[in-house]
Design an enzyme around this catalytic site. Structure first.
Site, PDB file in Angstrom:
ATOM      1  N   GLU A  98     -11.442   3.106   6.957  1.00  0.00           N
ATOM      2  CA  GLU A  98     -12.514   2.412   6.230  1.00  0.00           C
ATOM      3  C   GLU A  98     -13.714   2.074   7.116  1.00  0.00           C
ATOM      4  OE1 GLU A  98     -13.200  -1.423   3.236  1.00  0.00           O
ATOM      5  OE2 GLU A  98     -11.198  -0.986   4.020  1.00  0.00           O
TER       6      GLU A  98
ATOM      7  N   LYS B 188     -10.836   0.006  -1.886  1.00  0.00           N
ATOM      8  CA  LYS B 188     -10.017  -0.913  -2.671  1.00  0.00           C
ATOM      9  C   LYS B 188      -9.376  -0.125  -3.803  1.00  0.00           C
ATOM     10  CE  LYS B 188      -9.747  -4.403  -1.568  1.00  0.00           C
ATOM     11  NZ  LYS B 188      -8.734  -5.056  -0.690  1.00  0.00           N
TER      12      LYS B 188
END
Length: 571
Positions: free
Chosen positions: A169, A185
């Site tokens: 990420e 997410k």
């Protein structure tokens, strides 16, 4: 040793000129200001900011105490030497144990649901710690983890502590006046083969829960970026993109903005840190709840690791998928968690945590893709199906697949064998390196004598669904003295032979087990199903007794009649 292996920047060095560390909150901002000053003078910098540094940027943010690592740490150097440390020593990692029970985890989820019902929060990134005993070379462990997942990887050695991060990420990229953040997410477990894998990716993309969870964080980060961006420049060019990693699928979104000329690195951290994807929304109230539920500091996990490169480029990851090693206590810690919303269930979220932690026990892919192809009088009868299957496995494992070169080499080989029947082994490595082997096919006497495996296979073993050189699970189950061994799974269902698929004649019909039982979708099997010559059915051991005929089928030899016995005495 400092290593940064980000997607577009790689740096390994020992040439550190200065180490900067902040152990108190009031030291964090001055440290970042000094790092930025050196950066603007042409120095490189690599370092981390721990999650517990949050109150340095906003005193109302609540975190746990007693962190072992510095709140911020940076190594500064003039020129990277781009060393490549290929050699590494042995290491031993004990069994990973979570710091809370499933019951405690369920209670935490209930507490979060209660907080959501009161309107205190909309989403909470709840995490746990996993601990294991560690001895040996941390660099070796990092290279192992990095071989499993690429993205925003980093290895930092601070002396007593090592940080091994294989984060996928991006926290932020700041270059000139362009600021980009890409929160993750929403996750889903990988499928076992291409079709199942694609289905799970589509299910994640369509999941109302995961899309809502992702959108909440996008809105939070848009708001955070808006605090420092030029008005009207915050945009979301990519919403809900599904990305593939070795053990899971994850959903990302991209947000970008333009920063004013006076913006500083400290301004970026003040606006964004910690990243909303690992806190939840709203940030202040949610971090207060996190502190009450998590009994230990997160340290660099859920903080950030990154680099500053001369030329006005700063890139930082979100410190997930990160191992923190305390050499003084021979202890490794790994944080893992997920976003909890009103729709979350404790069982589902706990399974997501376990899925995310699988990388710790995973092994790097070292196998080659394999196809065994019949070459008959200069032609390959089922070539297209072989290449399609290999291409699917290459996509699944993220291997190179040089199709045109494969076809060219196969054509050259076939020209050398214009007559006769041969078995051709086609091998393709992860980098697309091709190897071909050919051997004359010898006749076998039928029926061949086979037997049943003594123990079951696991239908969750992904290598059962792909033809590769990793055949350990077959070799362990083969019974010596027989032509081949028939396998069965943990549910007692028949699956396949180690070198071909199973076909039974039952009640006048030809039937074969379903793929999901745990078997390779053979090329000949696929052809038989396509033309309606066989049908799929769940098959059990008792079906062997009822069958009027048993066959082993594969694309090289075709139909092989089988006599199945259960022990040597019955031969």
């Amino acid at each position: 040793m400092i290593a940064i292996d980000f997607k577009d920047f790689h740096l390994h060095t020992n040439q550190v000129e200065e180490i900067l560390a902040a152990k108190k909150l009031d030291e964090v901002k001055p440290l970042l200001e000094k790092v930025e000053s050196l950066w603007k003078k042409g120095f490189y910098a690599v370092g981390f900011v721990s999650y517990e540094a949050g109150p340095a940027f906003d005193p109302k943010l609540m975190v746990n105490k007693d962190n072992k690592l510095p709140l911020a740490w940076f190594a500064v150097f003039r020129e990277p030497d781009h060393m490549t440390k290929n050699e590494f020593g042995d290491y031993q990692v004990g069994k990973w144990e979570p710091d809370c029970s499933r019951e405690t985890y369920q209670q935490a989820i209930q507490t979060i649901h209660d907080a959501i019902a009161r309107g205190d929060t909309y989403q909470v990134n709840h995490t746990i710690r996993m601990h294991a005993e560690f001895h040996g070379d941390a660099w070796g462990f990092y290279r192992h983890l990095a071989s499993l997942q690429s993205g925003y990887n980093a290895c930092l050695d601070t002396g007593d502590f090592q940080i091994l991060s294989v984060s996928p990420e991006l926290f932020f990229r700041w270059e000139q006046d362009q600021l980009i953040t890409r929160p993750m997410k929403g996750t889903a477990k990988r499928g076992r083969y291409q079709q199942e894998d694609d289905l799970r990716a589509r299910q994640l993309l369509a999941s109302a829960k995961d899309r809502a969870e992702n959108l909440m964080i996008v809105d939070l980060l848009r708001n955070d970026m808006g605090k420092i961006a030029v008005p009207g420049t915050v945009h979301v060019p990519d919403l809900f993109t599904v990305e593939q990693y070795p053990t899971l699928w994850t959903m990302t979104s991209t947000i970008n903005a333009k920063t004013p000329p006076t913006t500083t690195l400290t301004d970026i951290f003040t606006a964004l840190f910690p990243c909303g994807s690992i806190t939840g929304a709203p940030k202040r109230k949610t971090m207060e709840l996190i502190t009450s539920l998590e009994q230990s500091p997160r340290e660099v996990y859920c903080g950030t690791i990154g680099y500053l490169k001369p030329g006005a480029e700063a890139v930082f990851n979100v410190g997930i998928r990160t191992v923190f090693i305390d050499q003084r206590r021979n202890k490794a810690t790994y944080g893992v968690g997920g976003g909890i919303t009103w729709d979350s269930t404790s069982g589902g979220e706990y399974e997501e945590v376990i899925t995310k932690a699988k990388i710790l026990a995973s092994k790097p892919y070292t196998h080659q893709l394999l196809e065994s192809i019949r070459l008959e009088n200069g032609t390959y009868p089922l070539l297209e199906k072989h290449l399609n299957r290999m291409n699917e496995s290459a996509n699944y494992f993220a291997y190179a697949f040089p199709e045109e070169e494969i076809r060219s080499q196969l054509a050259l080989l076939s020209s050398k064998y214009p007559s006769g029947v041969y078995k051709v082994r086609l091998l393709v490595s992860s980098k697309g390196e091709i190897e071909l082997q050919a051997e004359a096919l010898k006749n076998i006497v039928q029926p061949v004598i086979t037997t049943l495996a003594k123990t079951p296979i696991s239908s969750e073993n992904i290598f059962l669904y792909h033809k590769t050189t990793n055949r350990q699970m077959y070799e362990e189950l083969k019974v010596a003295g027989y032509f081949d061994t028939l396998l069965w799974n943990e549910r007692g269902e028949l699956t396949e032979f180690t070198i071909g698929n199973l076909v039974l004649e039952l009640d006048g019909k030809l039937v074969t087990p379903y793929r999901d039982a745990g078997l390779l979708a053979g090329v000949m099997r696929a052809s038989l199903l396509e033309f309606g010559e066989v049908e799929e059915r769940v098959l059990y051991r008792e079906d062997l007794e009822r069958a009027s005929c048993i066959w082993l089928v594969n694309s090289v030899r075709g139909w092989i009649k089988v006599k199945l016995v259960y022990d040597k005495e019955r031969l």
